[in-house]
Design an enzyme around this catalytic site. Structure first.
Site, PDB file in Angstrom:
ATOM      1  N   LYS A 296       0.827  -1.200   0.000  1.00  0.00           N
ATOM      2  CA  LYS A 296       0.000   0.000   0.000  1.00  0.00           C
ATOM      3  C   LYS A 296       0.870   1.262   0.000  1.00  0.00           C
ATOM      4  O   LYS A 296       2.076   1.195   0.208  1.00  0.00           O
ATOM      5  CB  LYS A 296      -0.935  -0.018   1.224  1.00  0.00           C
TER       6      LYS A 296
HETATM    7  C1  LIG Z   1      -9.060  -3.827  -2.027  1.00  0.00           C
HETATM    8  C2  LIG Z   1      -8.504  -4.465  -0.798  1.00  0.00           C
HETATM    9  N1  LIG Z   1      -9.333  -4.826   0.181  1.00  0.00           N
HETATM   10  C3  LIG Z   1      -8.880  -5.371   1.319  1.00  0.00           C
HETATM   11  C4  LIG Z   1      -7.552  -5.603   1.526  1.00  0.00           C
HETATM   12  C5  LIG Z   1      -7.150  -6.276   2.783  1.00  0.00           C
HETATM   13  O1  LIG Z   1      -6.134  -5.653   3.484  1.00  0.00           O
HETATM   14  P1  LIG Z   1      -5.117  -6.526   4.355  1.00  0.00           P
HETATM   15  O2  LIG Z   1      -4.244  -7.263   3.393  1.00  0.00           O
HETATM   16  O3  LIG Z   1      -4.375  -5.480   5.125  1.00  0.00           O
HETATM   17  O4  LIG Z   1      -5.897  -7.409   5.217  1.00  0.00           O
HETATM   18  C6  LIG Z   1      -6.636  -5.238   0.543  1.00  0.00           C
HETATM   19  C7  LIG Z   1      -5.181  -5.383   0.675  1.00  0.00           C
HETATM   20  O5  LIG Z   1      -4.573  -6.379   0.741  1.00  0.00           O
HETATM   21  C8  LIG Z   1      -7.127  -4.672  -0.666  1.00  0.00           C
HETATM   22  O6  LIG Z   1      -6.296  -4.337  -1.640  1.00  0.00           O
END
Ligand SMILES: Cc1ncc(COP(=O)(O)O)c(C=O)c1O
Length: 384
Positions: free
Chosen positions: A187
């Site tokens: 990110k």
């Molecule tokens: C669109 C989207 N939703 C949800 C997530 C979930 O985030 P995390 O990986 O921090 O759990 C991500 C990232 O991985 C994402 O890109």
């Protein structure tokens, strides 16, 4: 090829400065390494980004969405409208709380859930809409909230990719219902793993704290109760310190991403670039945080698969990735009843979308290298 002389260019890379590294060492030596003062500091700084709204930090973006659904009281028998073109976390959390995802197709231009289709998907069981700001391009918040208000639906904004993206001149998360962010290393800013949830009021924030740590509520000197079936979603102070070290760079990082995205548009806007017939992302330089630069390959005009293109890019020293295959075609979701043909635009994007390298430490020359390699590969594999 260039890959012989240049170091491998990944599709993304985090940038952690020395001050942050020193700060992490300090936390490690402090005697308090799990959730503590650094998490509180991180939450306060994040709240500042979102106009002072209540924010809590967690150990992933995924759990923030699940917790938002729980706070909203969404569970078995309820439906949540979302997009089939996202990281599967978006719909997995809907299943996790026992509700049913209701997918609507994407708009092929924005690659967001098509807001024009949302109202047709609303049933008496619909409780919420879960839009995704894919690639950091914000979903139209005005249209979204007009629909939500009209039908009295909650909104859980999956803004995992959209930290620092703007709507109406303010950071995404500054207005609305729930907004969820991820700080995964890909990110725009990271806490290694982590996420945060922006909420409406202190009641929701207190509930979020309970869901974050086993439902525990402490009182007095030694009082403890368990109020809700919470889990283990707390962020460590080590991770929070990484996040705190990233925040001051956010605007600068995003500005650099924007600048590099402009270079992609510029270098692809040549006779040989235009001849590739790629679908480019919307050229938005005011709202998007340019989390990714994604092209969609012209499937019918190519004699090479997307995997083939990716392999040739790798051979040229260039990383690329797929974000994402259409969710409804994963076997879990097929078992729940979805099938090929349900969402043609999402399926086309799922088969042909490709994320090219974009991160703040890249230079114009890096973008040129990617474009040159892409033009060479695709030109050599055009159907006559
Ligand atoms: C669109 C989207 N939703 C949800 C997530 C979930 O985030 P995390 O990986 O921090 O759990 C991500 C990232 O991985 C994402 O890109």
């Amino acid at each position: 090829m260039t890959g012989m002389t240049n170091p491998f260019l990944p599709f993304t890379r985090p940038a952690i400065d020395e001050e942050t590294i020193a700060g992490v060492v300090e936390v490690l030596r402090s005697g308090w390494i799990t959730s503590g003062p650094k998490v509180k500091e991180f939450e306060a700084a994040l709240s500042g980004l979102f106009g002072g709204r209540p924010v809590r930090a967690f150990n992933s973006g995924t759990c923030t969405m699940e917790i938002a659904l729980r706070i909203a009281g969404i569970g078995p028998g309820d439906e949540v409208i979302t997009t089939p073109l996202s990281w599967v976390a978006t719909s997995n959390v809907i299943l996790a709380v026992g509700a049913r995802p209701v997918f609507v197709d994407i708009d092929p231009v924005t690659r967001h859930l098509d807001l024009g289709l949302v109202e047709k998907a609303i049933t008496p069981a619909t409780r919420a809409i879960m839009p995704v700001d894919l690639a950091g391009l914000p979903v139209d918040r005005d249209r979204l909230y007009a629909i939500a208000k009209k039908h009295r639906l909650r909104v859980i904004e999956d803004a995992a990719q959209a930290i620092g993206a703007k709507w109406a001149g303010k950071n995404v998360g500054s207005a609305g219902d729930f907004t969820s962010f991820s700080f995964h290393p890909n990110k725009n800013i990271t806490s290694i793993e982590g996420g945060c949830l922006v909420m409406n009021d202190e009641r929701e924030a207190k509930l979020a704290e309970q869901y974050r740590l086993q439902g525990v509520v402490r009182s007095g000197v030694d009082g403890m109760d368990v109020a809700v079936p919470g889990g283990k979603f707390n962020l460590t102070d080590v991770a929070a310190r990484v996040g705190l070290g990233q925040l001051p760079h956010l605007e600068k990082f995003n500005a650099k991403r924007r600048e590099l995205a402009r270079v992609y548009f510029e270098l692809l806007d040549t006779p040989s670039g235009r001849a590739l017939e790629l679908r480019l992302p919307p050229a938005d330089f005011s709202n998007s945080n340019w989390h990714m630069f994604q092209i969609v390959l012209p499937e019918k005009n190519l004699s090479i698969s997307r995997a083939g293109v990716m392999e040739k890019l790798t051979a040229a020293g260039i990383g690329s990735q797929v974000h994402y295959p259409a969710i409804h075609l994963f076997s879990l979701y097929r078992k729940l009843g979805w099938k090929e043909g349900d969402f043609p635009h999402a399926e086309y994007a799922g088969r042909n979308i490709l994320t090219l390298p974009l991160f703040p430490a890249m230079s114009r020359a890096d973008v040129a290298r990617v474009v040159d390699a892409l033009v060479a590969i695709l030109s050599a594999h055009r159907k006559a």
